[in-house]
Design a protein around this motif. Structure first.
Motif, PDB file in Angstrom:
ATOM      1  N   LYS A 201       0.830  -1.194   0.000  1.00 15.43           N
ATOM      2  CA  LYS A 201       0.000   0.000   0.000  1.00 15.43           C
ATOM      3  C   LYS A 201       0.876   1.259   0.000  1.00 15.43           C
ATOM      4  O   LYS A 201       1.980   1.246   0.529  1.00 15.43           O
ATOM      5  N   PRO A 202       0.382   2.354  -0.564  1.00 14.16           N
ATOM      6  CA  PRO A 202       1.139   3.615  -0.521  1.00 14.16           C
ATOM      7  C   PRO A 202       1.308   4.094   0.915  1.00 14.16           C
ATOM      8  O   PRO A 202       0.402   3.932   1.750  1.00 14.16           O
ATOM      9  N   VAL A 203       2.457   4.692   1.207  1.00 13.93           N
ATOM     10  CA  VAL A 203       2.701   5.256   2.537  1.00 13.93           C
ATOM     11  C   VAL A 203       2.878   6.765   2.474  1.00 13.93           C
ATOM     12  O   VAL A 203       3.031   7.422   3.501  1.00 13.93           O
ATOM     13  N   THR A 204       2.861   7.323   1.263  1.00  9.94           N
ATOM     14  CA  THR A 204       2.960   8.770   1.084  1.00  9.94           C
ATOM     15  C   THR A 204       2.372   9.119  -0.276  1.00  9.94           C
ATOM     16  O   THR A 204       1.807   8.266  -0.961  1.00  9.94           O
ATOM     17  N   ASP A 205       2.500  10.397  -0.669  1.00 11.29           N
ATOM     18  CA  ASP A 205       1.930  10.824  -1.951  1.00 11.29           C
ATOM     19  C   ASP A 205       2.912  11.736  -2.676  1.00 11.29           C
ATOM     20  O   ASP A 205       3.969  12.093  -2.158  1.00 11.29           O
ATOM     21  N   MET A 206       2.548  12.125  -3.892  1.00 11.07           N
ATOM     22  CA  MET A 206       3.423  12.924  -4.738  1.00 11.07           C
ATOM     23  C   MET A 206       3.747  14.281  -4.114  1.00 11.07           C
ATOM     24  O   MET A 206       4.873  14.761  -4.184  1.00 11.07           O
ATOM     25  N   GLU A 207       2.742  14.919  -3.517  1.00  6.58           N
ATOM     26  CA  GLU A 207       2.954  16.250  -2.939  1.00  6.58           C
ATOM     27  C   GLU A 207       3.986  16.206  -1.819  1.00  6.58           C
ATOM     28  O   GLU A 207       4.853  17.084  -1.729  1.00  6.58           O
ATOM     29  N   THR A 208       3.918  15.186  -0.976  1.00  5.34           N
ATOM     30  CA  THR A 208       4.879  15.060   0.113  1.00  5.34           C
ATOM     31  C   THR A 208       6.287  14.851  -0.424  1.00  5.34           C
ATOM     32  O   THR A 208       7.252  15.459   0.062  1.00  5.34           O
ATOM     33  N   ILE A 209       6.433  14.006  -1.443  1.00  2.00           N
ATOM     34  CA  ILE A 209       7.752  13.764  -2.039  1.00  2.00           C
ATOM     35  C   ILE A 209       8.307  15.051  -2.634  1.00  2.00           C
ATOM     36  O   ILE A 209       9.493  15.385  -2.451  1.00  2.00           O
ATOM     37  N   LEU A 210       7.471  15.816  -3.324  1.00  3.96           N
ATOM     38  CA  LEU A 210       7.929  17.075  -3.921  1.00  3.96           C
ATOM     39  C   LEU A 210       8.367  18.070  -2.848  1.00  3.96           C
ATOM     40  O   LEU A 210       9.369  18.777  -3.010  1.00  3.96           O
ATOM     41  N   ASN A 211       7.634  18.125  -1.742  1.00  5.85           N
ATOM     42  CA  ASN A 211       7.998  19.034  -0.652  1.00  5.85           C
ATOM     43  C   ASN A 211       9.341  18.648  -0.045  1.00  5.85           C
ATOM     44  O   ASN A 211      10.178  19.513   0.239  1.00  5.85           O
TER      45      ASN A 211
END
Length: 320
Positions: A201-211
Motif C-alpha cells: 500500500k502507498p505510505v505517502t503521496d506525490m505532494e509530500t515527495i515534492l515538498n
C-alpha cells in the motif's frame, strides 16, 4: 530554510520499511534508491537477471502512489516508442500528440543496453531537462520524475555499450546482488504463500515527495565538505591511471545525493562520511581506465579507493 518535520522523517522510514517487505536483505541498496529519489536523480541497476530489480522499482512506485510505466528494450525499439508521437487527424486537419510511456512519475527502462544507441539517445533530454520534444514541441514530464534503468552485464549476448554522455546522467549505479542463504530462505517462504508486492500500500503521496525534494536542496553543506567532494572529483581527472575522470555534473550529483542522504539519516547538514559513502556509487560508472591499466588487471574501483585515501578529510565544520 524551513526545518524538516518529524512527519517528513517518518515518511522516509515508512518508505524504507515498505520496500524492505518486498526486497529482503537489501537495506543499504534501498537507502541508495531513496537517496536518488529525494535528490531528483536517476539510477542504473546493473545485475544478472532475477535478483529483484523490477520488483524493487515497482515497489517504489506503489509506495509513493506514483504513476508507473515500463519499457522493455530490444533492438527493434524506436525513439518514438519512448517519447510519443504526433498523429494526424484528418477530420480536424491537425496533429494530436499521443504521449509515450516516458511521461510518468516512475519509469522503468528494462535492459536498457539491449536498445540501440539511437533509441538510448532519446532518453537524454528526459533525464537532464525533465521534458521531451516531439515535432519541435516540448512536453514537460510529470513531477516528480525518476528513471530507473536495468542492464545486464555487458558481456551478455545482444547488448550495447551505453554512451558516456548517458552514463553521466545517471546519479548512481549499483547492484542488488544475490541474497545470502538465510535471506533467500526467508524469500522462498514469503513468496511461496503470496506476492508481497500485490498487498503493498502507498505510505505517502506525490505532494509530500515534492515538498521533501525541495527542502533537501537547502540542507546545509559546509564549504569544507564541498571542497572535499570537489577534490575527489578533480583528482580523478588528473590521475595517471584514468583516461576519463568525473565531470562537473558528477560533482553536483555527489553534493545533491549527500544532502538527500543526510535527510534520510535525520540530519539537516552534510558530513564528510556522507560523501565517502556515496562516492563509489556516484563516480565509478563515470570513469574510464587507461587501456594499459585494464590490461594489468586494475579496476576503476581500486583506483578510486586510492584517490579517496589521498584526499584529506575535513574535521572541523560549521553547522550554522
Amino acid at each position: 530554510m524551513e526545518a524538516f518535520t518529524k512527519e517528513e522523517f517518518a515518511v522516509a522510514k515508512l518508505l524504507k520499511g515498505n520496500l524492505e517487505t518486498c526486497i529482503l536483505g537489501k537495506s543499504e541498496e534501498i537507502e541508495l534508491l531513496l537517496t536518488v529519489l529525494l535528490a531528483e536523480g536517476h539510477v542504473l541497476l546493473e545485475d544478472v537477471p532475477g535478483t529483484g530489480k523490477t520488483v524493487l522499482i515497482k515497489s517504489l512506485a506503489k509506495s509513493i502512489d506514483g504513476q508507473f510505466h515500463r519499457i522493455q528494450c530490444n533492438p527493434d525499439l524506436l525513439p518514438t516508442d519512448i517519447t510519443g508521437v504526433s498523429i494526424y487527424h484528418p477530420k480536424d486537419d491537425s496533429f494530436v500528440f499521443r504521449p509515450g510511456p516516458v511521461l510518468t512519475n516512475i519509469l522503468l527502462i528494462d535492459e536498457i543496453n539491449r536498445a540501440t544507441t539511437k533509441t538510448q539517445a532519446a532518453l537524454l533530454e528526459a533525464m537532464e531537462e525533465k521534458s521531451v520534444t516531439v515535432d519541435g514541441v516540448s512536453h514537460e514530464l510529470p513531477k516528480p520524475f525518476m528513471m530507473l534503468a536495468t542492464q545486464n552485464p555487458i558481456d551478455f549476448a545482444g547488448t550495447y555499450l551505453l554512451p558516456e554522455a548517458q552514463l553521466d546522467r545517471f546519479m548512481m549505479k549499483f547492484s542488488l546482488g544475490y541474497p545470502d542463504e538465510a535471506t533467500e530462505l526467508n524469500m522462498v517462504n514469503a513468496y511461496s504463500r503470496n506476492n508481497p508486492l500485490l498487498d503493498l500500500k502507498p505510505v505517502t503521496d506525490m505532494e509530500t515527495i515534492l515538498n521533501i525534494q525541495e527542502k533537501v536542496k537547502h540542507v546545509h553543506i559546509d564549504q569544507a565538505v564541498s571542497q572535499y567532494a570537489i577534490a575527489i572529483a578533480r583528482n580523478t581527472r588528473q590521475h595517471k591511471s584514468i583516461l576519463l575522470g568525473a565531470s562537473p555534473r558528477a560533482t553536483l550529483a555527489l553534493i545533491h545525493a549527500a544532502k538527500a542522504l543526510a535527510f534520510l539519516k535525520e540530519r539537516d547538514y552534510v558530513i564528510p562520511d556522507d560523501i565517502k559513502q556515496l562516492t563509489p556509487y556516484v563516480l565509478n560508472h563515470r570513469m574510464i581506465l587507461q587501456s594499459d591499466e585494464r590490461m594489468e588487471g586494475n579496476t576503476v574501483e581500486t583506483v578510486l579507493e586510492t584517490i579517496m585515501e589521498q584526499v584529506t578529510v575535513p574535521v572541523k565544520l560549521r553547522m550554522e
